[in-house]
Enzyme design. Structure first.
Site, PDB file in Angstrom:
ATOM      1  CE  LYS A  41      12.306  10.091  10.609  1.00 15.18           C
ATOM      2  NZ  LYS A  41      11.474   9.138  10.883  1.00 15.18           N
TER       3      LYS A  41
ATOM      4  CE  LYS B 230      10.106   1.142   7.263  1.00 13.70           C
ATOM      5  NZ  LYS B 230      10.115   1.448   8.788  1.00 13.70           N
TER       6      LYS B 230
ATOM      7  CE  LYS C  53       8.019   6.639   3.143  1.00 18.10           C
ATOM      8  NZ  LYS C  53       7.503   6.814   4.326  1.00 18.10           N
TER       9      LYS C  53
HETATM   10  P1  AMP Z   1       8.370   8.089  10.046  1.00 15.25           P
HETATM   11  O1  AMP Z   1       9.559   8.798   9.525  1.00 15.25           O
HETATM   12  O2  AMP Z   1       8.173   6.966   9.145  1.00 15.25           O
HETATM   13  O3  AMP Z   1       8.372   8.069  11.517  1.00 15.25           O
HETATM   14  O4  AMP Z   1       7.056   9.300   9.870  1.00 15.25           O
HETATM   15  C1  AMP Z   1       6.872  10.293  10.856  1.00 15.25           C
HETATM   16  C2  AMP Z   1       5.384  11.010  10.412  1.00 15.25           C
HETATM   17  O5  AMP Z   1       5.775  11.549   9.087  1.00 15.25           O
HETATM   18  C3  AMP Z   1       4.370   9.963   9.690  1.00 15.25           C
HETATM   19  O6  AMP Z   1       3.163  10.604  10.055  1.00 15.25           O
HETATM   20  C4  AMP Z   1       4.792   9.810   8.171  1.00 15.25           C
HETATM   21  O7  AMP Z   1       3.265   9.512   7.668  1.00 15.25           O
HETATM   22  C5  AMP Z   1       4.974  11.265   7.854  1.00 15.25           C
HETATM   23  N1  AMP Z   1       5.910  11.329   6.610  1.00 15.25           N
HETATM   24  C6  AMP Z   1       6.963  10.576   6.390  1.00 15.25           C
HETATM   25  N2  AMP Z   1       7.590  10.768   5.098  1.00 15.25           N
HETATM   26  C7  AMP Z   1       6.634  11.339   4.720  1.00 15.25           C
HETATM   27  C8  AMP Z   1       6.754  12.172   3.145  1.00 15.25           C
HETATM   28  N3  AMP Z   1       7.511  11.648   2.397  1.00 15.25           N
HETATM   29  N4  AMP Z   1       5.534  13.024   2.903  1.00 15.25           N
HETATM   30  C9  AMP Z   1       4.579  13.150   3.849  1.00 15.25           C
HETATM   31  N5  AMP Z   1       4.707  12.670   5.090  1.00 15.25           N
HETATM   32  C10 AMP Z   1       5.584  11.825   5.445  1.00 15.25           C
END
Ligand code: AMP
Ligand code: TRP
Length: 328
Positions: free
Chosen positions: A198, A113, A195
């Site tokens: 968002k 990041k 990965k």
């Molecule tokens: P975040 O969008 O970073 O707040 O992620 C929220 C949850 O989604 C966390 O538990 C992340 O580990 C999971 N997560 C985010 N992106 C992925 C992905 N590409 N594959 C699996 N889990 C994800």
């Protein structure tokens, strides 16, 4: 015997993707019946990268609505918005004092990041894992359902808990992570080495939980595969492998078995079917979400009541911690 406690958070930093759903949110709903659960909208984490205030305000409540639409129940779980509970910031500060710069500097998410945000290298981006540790440790959490990308953050949370306990006496429960099998690491549809995220600028790289059916079908069709024109489940065909992982995570089948089923067929057939599988799973969520969003006062009530319940637990932990460190 008291039930075990599960906790997780999701940042309201954009439209949730099927990565968020398969890696995290869909697992939350599976825990609700057996654990005392808390799930929060981690908006304090979100400001580690620049956010538009009006948009963030909207996304707080939208993300809560997605939790509900995905099947979480405010009767079973405590659902809340992180910034509504001041205890998260309070514990974060204390935990900062037992966290080392060196260990924070090793976090790969920080390294990634900070490369992407060179013009906004703020210190919250660096101490972000300490806030995440505070989230988890405030509630005596036993289990943290997260995607694979949070592995290091769970490890540092455990280290911080153990270190605090050693220095000040038994205080925190040392939590375990829970990763989903196929869904723990959903990759970008345009670059299967990365990965799914968002915040990806290429809309074709992600499928969002609220995407319309025609959009989902189109994005799956455009997903990058390879020129081998042969169905296998292998690391050499990372794009295809990701499609099978997504397929399996939605249907509960083993991705290898799905690949066997499609053996000898073209990629187009697989993509058509996968598009339909995703649409079928997400349509009810999208429809429920749209209904929920027509009653904002209800969502605000859920958030308010969730925060009250969370604060009740969190303030006990703060009292205990403040005594241990000599504030009280
Ligand atoms: P975040 O969008 O970073 O707040 O992620 C929220 C949850 O989604 C966390 O538990 C992340 O580990 C999971 N997560 C985010 N992106 C992925 C992905 N590409 N594959 C699996 N889990 C994800
Ligand atoms: N850091 C997590 C992410 O980016 C979100 C999060 C914040 C979280 N606090 C948490 C996850 C506590 C689990 C537990 O995905």
């Amino acid at each position: 015997m008291a039930r075990k406690i599960a906790y997780s958070g999701v940042q309201p930093s954009g439209g949730l993707t099927i990565g968020n759903y398969l890696g995290a949110v869909s697992n939350f709903t599976k825990l609700e019946n057996d654990y005392d659960c808390l799930f929060n909208v981690a908006n304090m984490h979100a400001i580690t990268v620049e956010q538009d205030p009006a948009e963030l305000r909207r996304k707080n409540i939208e993300t809560l609505a997605i939790f509900l639409a995905a099947g979480l129940s405010p009767e079973k779980s405590i659902l809340f918005i992180q910034s509504d509970c001041p205890e998260h910031a309070e514990l974060c500060w204390v935990l900062n004092s037992v966290t080392y710069m060196g260990e924070l500097g090793r976090m790969t998410q920080f390294k990634d990041k900070s490369k992407k945000n060179e013009d906004n290298l703020n210190s919250a981006l660096f101490t972000y894992p300490v806030l995440m540790a505070a989230d988890i440790l405030l509630y005596n959490t036993n289990l943290v359902p997260v995607g694979d990308d949070q592995r290091q953050h769970i490890e540092i949370t455990r280290d911080i808990a153990i270190r605090f306990n050693n220095r000040y006496g038994e205080t925190f429960v040392v939590p375990e992570a829970l990763y989903s099998k196929e869904g723990a690491r959903i990759m970008s549809l345009q670059n299967p080495d990365q990965k799914m995220s968002k915040s990806d600028e290429d809309e074709n790289a992600t499928i969002r939980m609220l995407d319309e059916p025609n959009v989902i079908i189109k994005k799956v069709k455009r997903a990058v595969t390879d020129s081998l024109a042969e169905i296998n489940y292998s690391d050499e065909q990372a794009g295809l492998k990701n499609l099978f992982n997504i397929y399996g995570a939605f249907t509960g089948e083993k991705p290898e078995e799905i690949a066997n089923r499609y053996s000898g067929q073209g990629y187009g057939v697989l993509k058509n079917d996968l598009g339909e599988v995703i649409v079928e799973s997400l349509s009810p969520i999208r429809e429920t979400y749209n209904k929920l969003m027509s009653d904002i006062p209800y969502l605000e009530k859920v958030a308010r009541e969730g925060a009250e319940k969370a604060s009740k637990i969190a303030s006990k932990t703060i009292d205990k911690v403040y005594r241990k460190v000599g504030f009280r």
